[in-house]
Scaffold this motif. Structure first.
Motif, PDB file in Angstrom:
ATOM      1  N   GLU A  16      -0.390   0.856  -5.157  1.00 28.89           N
ATOM      2  CA  GLU A  16       0.450   1.768  -5.880  1.00 28.89           C
ATOM      3  C   GLU A  16       0.035   2.706  -7.068  1.00 28.89           C
ATOM      4  O   GLU A  16       0.550   3.650  -7.416  1.00 28.89           O
TER       5      GLU A  16
ATOM      6  N   LYS B  87     -17.096  -9.563   4.531  1.00 27.54           N
ATOM      7  CA  LYS B  87     -16.419  -8.471   5.244  1.00 27.54           C
ATOM      8  C   LYS B  87     -17.562  -7.479   5.884  1.00 27.54           C
ATOM      9  O   LYS B  87     -17.498  -7.127   6.844  1.00 27.54           O
TER      10      LYS B  87
ATOM     11  N   SER C  47       0.844  -1.045   0.072  1.00 23.37           N
ATOM     12  CA  SER C  47       0.002  -0.045  -0.066  1.00 23.37           C
ATOM     13  C   SER C  47       0.725   1.327  -0.066  1.00 23.37           C
ATOM     14  O   SER C  47       1.907   1.364   0.835  1.00 23.37           O
ATOM     15  N   SER C  48       0.634   2.208  -0.911  1.00 29.81           N
ATOM     16  CA  SER C  48       1.088   3.397  -0.895  1.00 29.81           C
ATOM     17  C   SER C  48       0.638   4.500  -0.274  1.00 29.81           C
ATOM     18  O   SER C  48       1.414   5.516   0.050  1.00 29.81           O
TER      19      SER C  48
ATOM     20  N   LYS D   8      -7.713   7.954  -8.404  1.00 29.02           N
ATOM     21  CA  LYS D   8      -8.052   7.573  -6.929  1.00 29.02           C
ATOM     22  C   LYS D   8      -8.798   8.984  -6.476  1.00 29.02           C
ATOM     23  O   LYS D   8      -9.717   8.546  -5.848  1.00 29.02           O
TER      24      LYS D   8
ATOM     25  N   ASN E  65     -11.637  -3.759  -4.248  1.00 29.86           N
ATOM     26  CA  ASN E  65     -10.987  -3.489  -5.459  1.00 29.86           C
ATOM     27  C   ASN E  65     -10.148  -4.737  -5.767  1.00 29.86           C
ATOM     28  O   ASN E  65      -9.725  -5.455  -4.704  1.00 29.86           O
TER      29      ASN E  65
ATOM     30  N   ALA F  95      -6.628   1.669   4.960  1.00 30.99           N
ATOM     31  CA  ALA F  95      -5.320   1.112   5.356  1.00 30.99           C
ATOM     32  C   ALA F  95      -5.353  -0.406   5.216  1.00 30.99           C
ATOM     33  O   ALA F  95      -6.297  -1.035   5.304  1.00 30.99           O
TER      34      ALA F  95
HETATM   35  O1  PMT Z   1      -2.635   2.477  -0.631  1.00 30.71           O
HETATM   36  P1  PMT Z   1      -2.674   2.371  -2.152  1.00 30.71           P
HETATM   37  O2  PMT Z   1      -1.511   2.011  -2.763  1.00 30.71           O
HETATM   38  O3  PMT Z   1      -3.351   3.411  -2.897  1.00 30.71           O
HETATM   39  O4  PMT Z   1      -3.676   0.971  -2.568  1.00 30.71           O
HETATM   40  C1  PMT Z   1      -5.134   1.055  -1.881  1.00 30.71           C
HETATM   41  C2  PMT Z   1      -5.655  -0.192  -1.339  1.00 30.71           C
HETATM   42  C3  PMT Z   1      -5.437  -1.235  -2.170  1.00 30.71           C
HETATM   43  C4  PMT Z   1      -4.835  -0.586  -0.107  1.00 30.71           C
HETATM   44  C5  PMT Z   1      -6.927   0.218  -0.798  1.00 30.71           C
HETATM   45  O5  PMT Z   1      -7.775   0.398  -1.931  1.00 30.71           O
HETATM   46  C6  PMT Z   1      -7.578  -1.152  -0.068  1.00 30.71           C
HETATM   47  O6  PMT Z   1      -8.058  -1.820  -0.564  1.00 30.71           O
HETATM   48  N1  PMT Z   1      -7.372  -1.072   1.258  1.00 30.71           N
HETATM   49  C7  PMT Z   1      -7.726  -2.159   2.314  1.00 30.71           C
HETATM   50  C8  PMT Z   1      -6.789  -3.361   2.073  1.00 30.71           C
HETATM   51  C9  PMT Z   1      -7.091  -4.378   2.974  1.00 30.71           C
HETATM   52  O7  PMT Z   1      -6.346  -4.422   3.931  1.00 30.71           O
HETATM   53  O8  PMT Z   1      -8.124  -5.082   3.000  1.00 30.71           O
HETATM   54  P2  PMT Z   1      -8.543  -6.305   4.100  1.00 30.71           P
HETATM   55  O9  PMT Z   1      -9.206  -7.073   3.151  1.00 30.71           O
HETATM   56  O10 PMT Z   1      -7.256  -7.198   4.274  1.00 30.71           O
HETATM   57  O11 PMT Z   1      -9.045  -5.579   4.946  1.00 30.71           O
HETATM   58  C10 PMT Z   1     -10.818  -5.205   4.941  1.00 30.71           C
HETATM   59  C11 PMT Z   1     -10.833  -3.889   6.229  1.00 30.71           C
HETATM   60  O12 PMT Z   1     -10.582  -4.452   7.214  1.00 30.71           O
HETATM   61  C12 PMT Z   1     -10.071  -2.756   5.684  1.00 30.71           C
HETATM   62  O13 PMT Z   1     -10.933  -1.845   5.737  1.00 30.71           O
HETATM   63  C13 PMT Z   1      -8.847  -2.820   6.826  1.00 30.71           C
HETATM   64  O14 PMT Z   1      -8.508  -1.314   6.936  1.00 30.71           O
HETATM   65  C14 PMT Z   1      -9.674  -3.400   7.799  1.00 30.71           C
HETATM   66  N2  PMT Z   1      -8.551  -4.135   8.631  1.00 30.71           N
HETATM   67  C15 PMT Z   1      -8.147  -5.213   8.027  1.00 30.71           C
HETATM   68  C16 PMT Z   1      -7.169  -5.973   9.158  1.00 30.71           C
HETATM   69  C17 PMT Z   1      -7.151  -5.670  10.372  1.00 30.71           C
HETATM   70  N3  PMT Z   1      -6.130  -6.105  11.147  1.00 30.71           N
HETATM   71  N4  PMT Z   1      -7.455  -4.405  10.814  1.00 30.71           N
HETATM   72  C18 PMT Z   1      -8.456  -3.814   9.969  1.00 30.71           C
HETATM   73  O15 PMT Z   1      -9.185  -2.786  10.223  1.00 30.71           O
END
Ligand code: PMT
Length: 402
Positions: free
Chosen positions: A358, A336, A211-212, A381, A348, A274
């Motif tokens: 990125e 989720k 993640s950027s 974005k 995404n 994040a």
């Molecule tokens: O930063 P970029 O390079 O622009 O890329 C953007 C992105 C791809 C990072 C962004 O669009 C994105 O998809 N972010 C979420 C990525 C992710 O971690 O997805 P997840 O499926 O692992 O988590 C689902 C949700 O739970 C997310 O909102 C995450 O913030 C949250 N989470 C996950 C794990 C954790 N331990 N605690 C959380 O709160």
């Protein structure tokens, strides 16, 4: 595009002043009325006549000259402005305004104005990086003044560095963005997370992801532009900070968890963009781990699931998650949404070109509680961020809960 808008351009004494002639010309072509104020030093670089010919307006250079208008000139100009753009913004004008000094036409107009003020700094890179200049920029940003980042490249003195005036089309783009965005989030408080987390293994190694921060930062910028009061809790990134946003920097998932749980109660809307590491090293070595055997095992333990925990305590707050998937996008996103008690999730597929980590662009699907799905084409974005906020604003029943 800018018909009916008045842009006041404050030109300061820097070699980049000549580029601002092009900015004024472009603003005029877009229909804006442009008033120019030049500082005493600016007229040593470019003549007022040049700006007068381009703006088709008298150029203001002297605070005590016979006024053009019937009322007090700095007040009438300040009232008239839809935006004030200071370019090139020198260390001097930044310092003066940060210190509350109003001793010439430009600084008095800025002090009297209610319109947004955009600083476009250009100076020697050492000056720009000087902690005093940076402190002044931070202080002004906290007051709601906006700043563009200077470009990096060859500077007038022949060295490479960060300090060049951004190109005129980019300055104009920024002005358009500020002037045309709707202020439908005024009064709302939005908490956003962005970037990766970094889980240390030893003093030189860590677990992280790609993640950027671009997507989360875009959401923060869009919300701030729409008038929301925004706090961004950010993992380690190397991109420019959004304007008018309160940024809290963290490193690990545990730090992000602590910051989010400390502040969430003060916010109406929480958007977790994040990419939080699900696991961390069970032990962190104090010294660099040496290679020994052919195989090595690292014991991992679970990090807190911040979003899930928020889902349990959110009350009337609107809770939005994102998910980065490589397969079964919609199924995983819906799961989720349900499991974390979300109001909306932005999914995404990070395997698609132009989407996810990125990239400058993203391809998102927005799924609301109740199952309604909106699929969007590839877009920047920032444009995705506005679409996400548009969808949030349709969930009106939930918002403004504090
Ligand atoms: O930063 P970029 O390079 O622009 O890329 C953007 C992105 C791809 C990072 C962004 O669009 C994105 O998809 N972010 C979420 C990525 C992710 O971690 O997805 P997840 O499926 O692992 O988590 C689902 C949700 O739970 C997310 O909102 C995450 O913030 C949250 N989470 C996950 C794990 C954790 N331990 N605690 C959380 O709160």
């Amino acid at each position: 595009m800018l018909k009916g808008k008045t842009v006041i351009v404050g030109v300061c004494g820097g070699i980049a002043a000549y580029k601002v002639v092009d900015v004024v010309s472009r603003l005029r072509k877009l229909g804006a009325e442009v008033e120019i104020i030049m500082t005493e030093n600016a007229i040593k670089f470019v003549t007022p006549l040049t700006f007068q010919s381009i703006s088709h307006r008298p150029v203001i250079t002297d605070m005590f000259k016979e006024p053009e208008y019937w009322d007090i000139q700095h007040i009438s100009l300040a009232k008239k402005a839809d935006i004030i753009v200071i370019a090139p913004a020198t260390a001097n004008i930044i310092g003066k305004i940060a210190g509350g000094i109003a001793d010439d036409m430009l600084s008095t107009v800025v002090m009297a104005a209610k319109a947004p003020v955009l600083f476009v700094p250009a100076m020697n890179c050492n000056m720009y990086e000087n902690p005093i200049v940076q402190k002044n920029i931070k202080a002004l940003t906290a007051q709601g003044y906006m700043f563009m980042e200077p470009d990096t490249g060859m500077l007038a003195e022949g060295t490479q560095g960060k300090g060049r005036l951004p190109e005129p089309p980019d300055i104009v783009k920024e002005i358009i963005r500020i002037l045309t965005v709707k202020k439908d989030m005024k009064g709302l408080k939005v908490l956003i997370t962005a970037g990766p987390t970094r889980e240390p293994i030893d003093p030189v190694r860590y677990i992280s992801n790609r993640s950027s921060g671009k997507m989360g930062y875009a959401v923060a910028q869009a919300a701030a532009d729409r008038g929301a009061s925004v706090r961004l809790i950010s993992g380690p990134v190397s991109i420019s900070s959004p304007y008018n946003v309160d940024i809290v920097n963290v490193l690990t998932a545990s730090e992000m968890h602590a910051e989010v749980m400390k502040s969430y109660k003060d916010f109406d809307i929480i958007i977790m963009v994040a990419a939080v590491a699900d696991y961390k090293s069970a032990e962190i070595s104090d010294i660099k781990i040496k290679k020994k055997d052919d195989e090595m095992y690292l014991k991992l333990e679970r990090n807190p699931d911040i979003l899930k925990e928020l889902g349990g305590v959110k009350g009337k707050r609107l809770l939005v998650g994102t998910c980065a998937e490589t397969n079964d996008l919609l199924e995983n996103a819906k799961e989720k949404l349900q499991a974390k008690n979300l109001d909306m999730i932005v999914a995404n597929d990070v395997t698609m070109e132009g989407a996810g980590f990125e990239a400058e662009t993203n391809i998102i699907k927005i799924i609301k509680r109740g199952g309604k799905i909106r699929e969007l084409p590839i877009m920047s974005k920032l444009a995705c961020a506005h679409e996400i906020l548009n969808e949030i604003m349709t969930l009106g029943g939930y918002i403004k809960c504090l």
